[in-house]
Design a protein around this motif. Structure first.
Motif, short mmCIF file in Angstrom:
data_model
loop_
_atom_site.label_atom_id
_atom_site.label_comp_id
_atom_site.label_asym_id
_atom_site.label_seq_id
_atom_site.Cartn_x
_atom_site.Cartn_y
_atom_site.Cartn_z
N ALA A 130 21.38 52.55 51.63
CA ALA A 130 21.93 52.08 50.34
C ALA A 130 23.41 52.44 50.21
O ALA A 130 24.22 51.61 49.77
CB ALA A 130 21.13 52.66 49.18
N SER A 131 23.78 53.65 50.60
CA SER A 131 25.17 54.08 50.46
C SER A 131 26.11 53.30 51.38
O SER A 131 27.13 52.77 50.91
CB SER A 131 25.27 55.59 50.73
N PRO A 132 25.85 53.23 52.71
CA PRO A 132 26.77 52.46 53.56
C PRO A 132 26.80 50.97 53.22
O PRO A 132 27.86 50.34 53.31
CB PRO A 132 26.24 52.68 54.98
N LEU A 133 25.67 50.40 52.80
CA LEU A 133 25.67 48.99 52.41
C LEU A 133 26.50 48.76 51.16
O LEU A 133 27.19 47.74 51.02
CB LEU A 133 24.24 48.50 52.16
N THR A 134 26.45 49.72 50.24
CA THR A 134 27.28 49.62 49.03
C THR A 134 28.75 49.58 49.40
O THR A 134 29.52 48.77 48.86
CB THR A 134 27.00 50.81 48.10
N TYR A 135 29.15 50.43 50.33
CA TYR A 135 30.55 50.44 50.78
C TYR A 135 30.93 49.11 51.43
O TYR A 135 31.99 48.55 51.14
CB TYR A 135 30.77 51.59 51.76
N ILE A 136 30.06 48.60 52.30
CA ILE A 136 30.35 47.34 52.99
C ILE A 136 30.45 46.18 52.00
O ILE A 136 31.39 45.37 52.05
CB ILE A 136 29.27 47.05 54.05
N PHE A 137 29.50 46.10 51.08
CA PHE A 137 29.52 45.01 50.10
C PHE A 137 30.76 45.08 49.21
O PHE A 137 31.37 44.06 48.89
CB PHE A 137 28.25 45.06 49.24
N ASN A 138 31.14 46.29 48.82
CA ASN A 138 32.33 46.43 47.98
C ASN A 138 33.60 46.09 48.75
O ASN A 138 34.57 45.57 48.16
CB ASN A 138 32.41 47.84 47.40
N ARG A 139 33.63 46.35 50.04
CA ARG A 139 34.77 45.93 50.85
C ARG A 139 34.84 44.40 50.92
O ARG A 139 35.92 43.82 50.87
CB ARG A 139 34.66 46.50 52.26
N MET A 140 33.69 43.76 51.00
CA MET A 140 33.66 42.30 51.00
C MET A 140 34.21 41.75 49.69
O MET A 140 34.97 40.77 49.67
CB MET A 140 32.22 41.82 51.22
N ILE A 141 33.84 42.38 48.58
CA ILE A 141 34.32 41.92 47.27
C ILE A 141 35.81 42.19 47.11
O ILE A 141 36.57 41.33 46.64
CB ILE A 141 33.51 42.62 46.15
N ASP A 142 36.26 43.37 47.53
CA ASP A 142 37.67 43.74 47.37
C ASP A 142 38.60 42.85 48.19
O ASP A 142 39.68 42.48 47.75
CB ASP A 142 37.89 45.21 47.75
N THR A 143 38.17 42.54 49.41
CA THR A 143 39.03 41.77 50.31
C THR A 143 38.80 40.27 50.20
O THR A 143 39.62 39.48 50.68
CB THR A 143 38.80 42.19 51.77
N GLY A 144 37.68 39.87 49.57
CA GLY A 144 37.36 38.45 49.49
C GLY A 144 36.96 37.86 50.83
O GLY A 144 37.08 36.65 51.04
N ILE A 145 36.49 38.70 51.74
CA ILE A 145 36.11 38.25 53.08
C ILE A 145 34.59 38.33 53.25
O ILE A 145 34.01 39.40 53.12
CB ILE A 145 36.80 39.09 54.17
N TYR A 146 33.99 37.18 53.49
CA TYR A 146 32.54 37.10 53.69
C TYR A 146 32.26 36.90 55.17
O TYR A 146 32.64 35.87 55.73
CB TYR A 146 31.97 35.94 52.87
N PRO A 147 31.64 37.87 55.84
CA PRO A 147 31.41 37.76 57.28
C PRO A 147 30.65 36.49 57.66
O PRO A 147 29.62 36.17 57.07
CB PRO A 147 30.58 39.01 57.61
N SER A 148 31.16 35.79 58.63
CA SER A 148 30.53 34.54 59.05
C SER A 148 29.11 34.76 59.58
O SER A 148 28.26 33.87 59.48
CB SER A 148 31.38 33.85 60.12
N LEU A 149 28.85 35.93 60.16
CA LEU A 149 27.51 36.20 60.69
C LEU A 149 26.45 36.17 59.59
O LEU A 149 25.29 35.85 59.85
CB LEU A 149 27.49 37.56 61.39
N LEU A 150 26.85 36.50 58.36
CA LEU A 150 25.89 36.46 57.25
C LEU A 150 25.63 35.04 56.78
O LEU A 150 24.73 34.81 55.96
CB LEU A 150 26.41 37.31 56.08
N LYS A 151 26.41 34.08 57.28
CA LYS A 151 26.19 32.68 56.92
C LYS A 151 25.33 31.96 57.96
O LYS A 151 24.91 30.82 57.72
CB LYS A 151 27.52 31.95 56.79
N ASN A 152 25.12 32.59 59.10
CA ASN A 152 24.30 31.97 60.14
C ASN A 152 22.83 31.98 59.73
O ASN A 152 22.29 33.02 59.36
CB ASN A 152 24.48 32.70 61.47
#
Length: 224
Positions: A130-152
């Motif tokens: 939960a903690s590392p995922l929270t950090y990763i998700f918040n980095r996605m929101i802050d940078t506006g970058i959605y990893p393409s692998l999550l769209k596959n």
């Protein structure tokens, strides 16, 4: 898992049992040159060519409005009515406790995506990820970058009716990674909160709100 943590072989066997791979049943399909094949590669290519050509065929029929000719005046008015004068929409940060609760509520009977990380193992490991995922998700929101692998997505052809040898008698079912569903739900909650306090006009289809405010375009296609 804790008991077997000192034995890597047994530990991985336990992990694989929690996240089993689904075996695919081979199909027989008619190819574009009117032959039939049982080759998995040829079958996949045939389905891929058919599914990806559907949108182009709709474009050729002309039953759509090009973006450069579309009228967005009603959409602009709709959005302005949702926001205050100096207010801007933004996706709020992910809260770790809320993410943990979402992980704990995952349906373990749902299929996994291309990453083969199923909801069962995510649910069981929620206290640790939960903690590392929270950090990763918040980095996605802050940078506006959605990893393409999550769209596959894993696309499975599902038979409708008619001749089973024809690709045209199948429809695609796409399964995204479970992690992408978590960030999608968080984004959609923010969108839904913004739109919920404004009454919907009578006879206005609710589906239009989902099409207008789909949260995924808030991110770019680049990797973290």
């Amino acid at each position: 898992m804790v008991k077997d943590s000192n034995d890597p072989k047994t530990l991985w066997k336990c992990l694989h049992s929690l996240n089993p791979k689904v075996k695919n049943t081979p199909y027989e399909l008619a190819t574009e040159d009117n032959n039939t094949t049982k080759s998995k590669k040829c079958i996949a290519d045939t389905f891929n060519n058919f599914f990806t050509s559907c949108a182009e065929k709709l474009r050729e029929q002309g039953n759509y409005t090009p973006v450069n000719k579309a009228d967005f005046s009603n959409l602009s008015k709709f959005v302005k009515n949702k926001l205050h004068k100096h207010e801007k929409f933004s996706i709020p940060p992910v809260n770790m406790n809320e993410l943990f609760n979402e992980l704990a509520k995952l349906d373990i009977n749902k299929a996994s995506g291309m990453d083969n990380i199923g909801p069962k193992i995510l649910r069981l490991s929620a206290p640790f990820i939960a903690s590392p995922l929270t950090y990763i998700f918040n980095r996605m929101i802050d940078t506006g970058i959605y990893p393409s692998l999550l769209k596959n997505a894993t696309v499975t052809p599902v038979f409708k009716d008619g001749d089973k040898l024809l690709a045209t008698n199948y429809r695609p079912i796409s399964v995204l990674p479970t992690l992408s569903k978590l960030i999608y739900c968080h984004s959609w909650t923010a969108v839904n909160t913004m739109t919920s306090y404004v009454p919907i006009r009578q006879n206005q289809p609710k589906e239009s709100l989902h099409l207008v405010f789909a949260p995924t375009p808030c991110f770019s296609d680049r990797y973290l």
